[in-house]
Design an enzyme around this catalytic site. Structure first.
Site, PDB file in Angstrom:
ATOM      1  N   GLU A 344       0.841  -1.194   0.000  1.00  0.00           N
ATOM      2  CA  GLU A 344       0.000   0.000   0.000  1.00  0.00           C
ATOM      3  C   GLU A 344       0.879   1.248   0.000  1.00  0.00           C
ATOM      4  O   GLU A 344       1.777   1.387   0.841  1.00  0.00           O
ATOM      5  CB  GLU A 344      -0.878   0.050   1.252  1.00  0.00           C
ATOM      6  CG  GLU A 344      -2.016  -0.941   1.276  1.00  0.00           C
ATOM      7  CD  GLU A 344      -2.918  -0.746   2.486  1.00  0.00           C
ATOM      8  OE1 GLU A 344      -4.021  -1.305   2.472  1.00  0.00           O
ATOM      9  OE2 GLU A 344      -2.511  -0.050   3.452  1.00  0.00           O
ATOM     10  N   CYS A 345       0.637   2.165  -0.915  1.00  0.00           N
ATOM     11  CA  CYS A 345       1.205   3.513  -0.914  1.00  0.00           C
ATOM     12  C   CYS A 345       2.729   3.484  -0.769  1.00  0.00           C
ATOM     13  O   CYS A 345       3.437   3.271  -1.752  1.00  0.00           O
ATOM     14  CB  CYS A 345       0.547   4.346   0.181  1.00  0.00           C
ATOM     15  SG  CYS A 345       0.745   6.135  -0.060  1.00  0.00           S
TER      16      CYS A 345
END
EC number: 6.3.5.11
Length: 472
Positions: A344-345
């Protein structure tokens, strides 16, 4: 919308962002933690960093209450479940009391959560440029929605005894308690940068800050009036974990092989954005969680069956991540060999070929995603409704989930086969595509709370178990 019977507790709200509700919350938590080891805190919305400070103050994980990423029912069940065995319960709000996700309603606002949980609200008011006008502000917040019950106010940034006298006289006519007074001071300052507060792992001075916050808490509040509001219900109704597990039966392992998949969780100052619920759900699904550090470790954990890279600040540690060449090469090889990876991210940024930092320096990363990522001056922020564009490690084509974006970087090369089509909260049309997906990789800027999509966590555990069986 249903309203739960309150298990007890108090919501800390601001009349707008920046009024000091985090300082007030931490002062209360630090003071309470000196009275009891069983102080349970919560944070409204998709925040990661404020809950880190909560946990440092109380010694217990702070849980997010977000009806968009999860559901109203999940919020109620999560609060009730986590309050079991607690002496005190406190919820820190988000933005202003009635500020919702769309700006057009109070959905996902602090007021929304207070109604869902049937909890009273303590309103923090920035009084630095106010005297009698404070009455109009408090009166408006008290009367806008009669379902939201103000227990009292905290007057923050009071300049002098005379200033306090003017404020007190103004409020006297509306029969609302002043439950705290904080003077203007700079002795307690929480440093921030491009995405908000600096995380706790980067603050060696944090123990001293918490000591001063505890003193502020002990000396600034009306504890005889506050304590009954903060008490958790000693006999809440029996509450099971809010996530519905098991969802289905995972693949059956060979009898001679362990059925427990080992998932390596990157946890260090570069990767620290994890919802406690997500880790709890993995454990409930039978996974063994193994913390490790891409900053410090030359190899991922031995016999890992999957990798989980959360968000964080890889841009602040790009030089150190790049210097760990042995690890980068090992990860690249393992992922190409089929090791499942969820990113994620910040995790996506680490899997890219190159990370261009805030000073325009380019650093080599793991290199399994065919793009560079670059820090920009533009903040991408908000809830996203994501529609899966393809079958991937965790999703099937057409599946929809809610996520949240919060980043100042962007991929320089668009994904040739995007993972998602995205739609902003409240919008009618999808506005962008995003993410990389395959049978072994899920990499996206979207942060997911698996309380709202536990099937994604189950798919990850299942993929890791299949990988383990394949190695056997």
């Amino acid at each position: 919308m249903s309203t739960a019977a309150s298990p007890g507790g108090l919501v800390i709200a601001g009349e707008r962002s920046g009024v000091g509700k985090t300082t007030v919350t931490l002062a209360l938590l630090a003071a309470l933690a000196q009275k009891s080891p069983r102080v349970q805190s919560f944070k409204v919305g998709p925040d990661y960093i404020d809950p880190m400070f909560h946990q440092q103050a109380t010694g217990r994980p702070c849980y997010n209450l977000d009806p968009i990423l999860t559901s109203e029912t999940y919020v109620q069940q999560c609060f009730a479940h986590r309050c079991q065995g607690a002496d005190f319960a406190l919820v820190e709000g988000v933005m202003g009391l009635f500020d919702g996700a769309s700006g057009l309603s109070d959905v996902a606002s602090t007021a929304h959560i207070a109604r869902l949980l049937n909890l009273p609200v303590l309103l923090v008011v920035d009084c630095s440029r106010l005297s009698r006008s404070v009455l109009a502000i408090i009166h408006g917040y008290r009367t806008l929605d009669p379902r939201v019950k103000l227990a009292g106010v905290v007057l923050n940034r009071v300049g002098s005894d005379r200033h306090l006298e003017l404020l007190t006289d103004a409020i006297a006519g509306i029969n609302l308690s002043i439950l705290g007074v904080l003077r203007r001071q700079t002795a307690i300052a929480l440093p921030d940068r491009h995405l908000g507060l600096v995380p706790t792992a980067e603050l060696p001075q944090l123990p001293d800050i918490l000591t001063r916050l505890a003193h502020l808490g002990h000396t600034s509040f009306d504890w005889p009036a506050l304590t009954p509001l903060l008490l958790a219900d000693p006999t809440p109704p029996l509450s099971h974990p809010p996530y519905p597990l098991p969802l289905s039966h995972p693949p059956t392992p060979p009898p001679s092989h362990s059925p427990t998949p080992r998932i390596a969780i990157a946890q260090d100052p570069a990767f620290s954005f994890y919802y406690p619920d997500n880790l709890d759900i993995l454990t409930a699904l039978g996974a063994e969680i193994i913390p490790w550090s891409p900053l410090r470790d030359a190899q991922p954990p031995a016999d890992a069956d999957g990798l989980y890279f959360g968000g964080g600040f890889p841009e602040m540690f790009a030089a150190e991540l790049a210097a760990n060449q042995e690890l980068r090469l090992t990860l690249n090889a393992l992922i190409h060999q089929g090791l499942p990876v969820y990113a994620e991210c910040g995790g996506l940024m680490y899997l890219a070929t190159t990370l261009v930092d805030l000073n325009d320096n380019a650093w080599p990363m793991v290199g399994v995603l065919p793009t560079s990522v670059r820090m920009t001056g533009r903040l991408t922020l908000g809830y996203r409704h994501a529609l899966a564009e393809q079958d991937s490690l965790l999703l099937q084509t057409g599946q929809t989930i809610w996520g949240h974006e919060f980043h100042r970087s962007e991929a320089e090369t668009p994904s040739p086969s995007p993972l998602y089509q995205l739609k902003r909260y409240g919008a009618t049309q999808r506005h962008a595509t995003e993410g990389w997906g395959s049978h072994r990789i899920h990499a996206s800027y979207l942060h997911l709370h698996w309380g709202g999509c536990p099937e994604v966590a189950q798919a990850l555990v299942g993929a890791c178990l299949q990988y383990r069986q394949g190695r056997a």
